[in-house]
Design an enzyme around this catalytic site. Structure first.
Site, short mmCIF file in Angstrom:
data_model
loop_
_atom_site.label_atom_id
_atom_site.label_comp_id
_atom_site.label_asym_id
_atom_site.label_seq_id
_atom_site.Cartn_x
_atom_site.Cartn_y
_atom_site.Cartn_z
N ARG A 47 -0.80 -43.50 21.60
CA ARG A 47 -0.71 -42.05 21.36
C ARG A 47 -2.09 -41.56 20.97
O ARG A 47 -3.02 -42.37 20.78
CB ARG A 47 0.38 -41.67 20.35
CG ARG A 47 0.72 -42.60 19.25
CD ARG A 47 -0.38 -42.88 18.29
NE ARG A 47 -0.97 -41.68 17.77
CZ ARG A 47 -2.16 -41.58 17.22
NH1 ARG A 47 -2.95 -42.66 17.11
NH2 ARG A 47 -2.65 -40.45 16.75
N GLY A 48 -2.23 -40.23 20.81
CA GLY A 48 -3.56 -39.65 20.59
C GLY A 48 -4.07 -39.19 21.96
O GLY A 48 -4.03 -39.98 22.93
N ALA A 49 -4.53 -37.94 22.02
CA ALA A 49 -4.83 -37.33 23.33
C ALA A 49 -5.79 -38.16 24.21
O ALA A 49 -5.45 -38.49 25.35
CB ALA A 49 -5.34 -35.91 23.12
N ARG A 90 4.25 -36.65 28.38
CA ARG A 90 4.06 -35.88 27.13
C ARG A 90 3.34 -34.58 27.52
O ARG A 90 2.30 -34.63 28.17
CB ARG A 90 3.24 -36.67 26.10
CG ARG A 90 4.01 -37.87 25.53
CD ARG A 90 3.37 -38.42 24.27
NE ARG A 90 3.62 -37.58 23.12
CZ ARG A 90 3.01 -37.74 21.94
NH1 ARG A 90 2.13 -38.72 21.78
NH2 ARG A 90 3.29 -36.96 20.92
N GLN A 197 1.51 -41.25 11.36
CA GLN A 197 0.21 -41.68 11.92
C GLN A 197 -0.84 -41.80 10.82
O GLN A 197 -1.75 -42.61 10.93
CB GLN A 197 -0.28 -40.67 12.97
CG GLN A 197 0.49 -40.64 14.27
CD GLN A 197 1.57 -39.60 14.26
OE1 GLN A 197 2.13 -39.26 13.22
NE2 GLN A 197 1.92 -39.09 15.43
N ASP A 238 -5.16 -31.89 20.39
CA ASP A 238 -4.47 -32.30 21.63
C ASP A 238 -4.79 -31.37 22.78
O ASP A 238 -4.78 -31.77 23.94
CB ASP A 238 -2.96 -32.36 21.39
CG ASP A 238 -2.64 -33.66 20.69
OD1 ASP A 238 -2.83 -33.72 19.47
OD2 ASP A 238 -2.26 -34.62 21.38
N ASN A 248 -2.66 -29.30 17.50
CA ASN A 248 -2.81 -30.66 16.96
C ASN A 248 -1.51 -31.02 16.26
O ASN A 248 -0.57 -30.21 16.18
CB ASN A 248 -4.02 -30.73 16.02
CG ASN A 248 -4.39 -32.16 15.66
OD1 ASN A 248 -4.51 -33.02 16.53
ND2 ASN A 248 -4.53 -32.46 14.38
#
Ligand code: MRU
Length: 347
Positions: A47-49, A90, A197, A238, A248
């Site tokens: 995960r994380g852009a 996503r 997170q 994001d 975000n």
């Protein structure tokens, strides 16, 4: 930190560090098919852009590898469908769309080449996106470090670190670079309900690298700021609209509003690839809604009545007026953001 995304070109397997299991278990999740990659992105194994973008690029490699035996017109159609499914796994992080669009353009530019050549080009492109992301994070980290006051305690929300990128991190990249210059700085990691997170990932990676981090409940933010315990906030993004409004992790908006109230600088750190100039304001950024059970359960343990409805918006949007600056690889963008973003992105 060791690389958490690695592709083995000999076995054609993508290895991901399973972020659902951190910090207690460091487990490898193997993706042998594009369906595995889609599952990994949807279920936040990665995960994380920027990390999603890099993973998706390798997902395109696996997709083409699987579909390569098909004859040409059927290959085009099948690849189109598979990449569309991957892209929509996503909706908020623009880097996912950006990386897949980049791979699509390579595919169409090599339309008449043998499929083995297209596959080789896909592989080179995916490795390049991965290497370039680390380079960009290091550059924006250096740029952002100069904004951090001597001895500051920096609040961050979610995880915008090595685990959210190909390595080094955006917000945590700024913090790493600042710490290298000034080892008296400190970090407050907001826990970031419901996926945690902050407590699971930011604390894990900062502690691994020996940076001083203290965990705080999300709802402690106002109190900590009121006590003068926070001198600066740095978060990731994001998707950033053309006017600077920033999507975000849910809770970021609250941090930004409080920072504004307490006169604390609030920075967003992101590569230019996170800016979506097609979207004029934050109101047009699609916000992912996830399974309410993520809010109602802690692992397998219910923490609320099972039948209560729950909101689980994964992101919120911080209006540009609450952002002191957007730290990118080409410099710090400031208000008026329409102009500074247009100049940085469109030249
Ligand atoms: O739902 P997640 O964990 O993918 O959300 C991640 C974030 O909100 C990060 O802050 C953002 O992607 C920037 S990562 C460098």
């Amino acid at each position: 930190m060791h690389p958490h995304i690695s592709f083995d070109r000999h076995t054609m397997v993508l290895h991901l560090l399973d972020q659902r299991k951190l910090p207690l278990i460091e487990a490898d999740f193997c993706c042998k098919t594009v369906a595995d990659v889609q599952f990994a992105i949807k279920n936040m194994i990665v995960r994380g852009a920027p990390a999603i973008g890099v993973t998706a690029a390798f997902g395109c490699v696996l997709a083409l590898h699987e579909l390569a035996p098909l004859p040409k017109p059927a290959l085009d159609t099948a690849l189109h469908t598979v990449l569309y499914n991957l892209e929509t796994s996503r909706p908020t992080a623009i880097n996912l769309h950006w990386a897949i669009e980049h791979m699509r353009s390579i595919y169409y530019s090599l339309a008449h080449a043998p499929v083995e050549d297209i596959l080789a080009a896909f592989l080179d492109a995916a490795y390049n996106i991965q290497a370039e992301d680390i380079r960009i994070c290091e550059t924006l980290g250096q740029i952002g470090a100069s904004l951090i006051p001597q001895g500051a305690t920096i609040m961050t929300h979610c995880n915008a670190g090595a685990l959210a990128t190909a390595g080094y991190g955006t917000a945590l990249g700024v913090i790493r670079a600042a710490y290298a210059k000034d080892p008296t700085i400190k970090v407050i990691a907001n826990e970031t309900r419901p996926f945690l997170q902050g407590s699971r990932l930011t604390c894990y990676e900062l502690m691994q690298d020996g940076l001083p981090v203290t965990l705080a409940c999300d709802n402690a933010c106002a109190f900590l700021m009121s006590k003068g315990l926070v001198q600066c906030c740095v978060v990731g993004a994001d998707r950033i609209a053309a006017n600077g409004d920033t999507a975000n992790k849910i809770g970021t908006l609250g941090v930004a509003l409080l920072a504004h109230h307490f006169h604390i600088p609030f920075y967003v750190a992101a590569p230019l690839s996170t800016i979506d100039t097609q979207v004029t304001t934050g109101a047009n950024i699609p916000i992912e809604e996830r399974d309410p059970n993520e809010v109602k359960m802690l692992g397998n343990t219910p923490i609320s009545p099972l039948d209560v409805p729950a909101y689980n918006f994964a992101f919120d949007v911080t209006p540009n007026e609450y952002i002191t600056g957007i730290i990118t690889e080409v410099g710090v963008l400031t208000a008026p953001y329409d102009a500074s973003i247009a100049k940085a992105c469109l030249g």
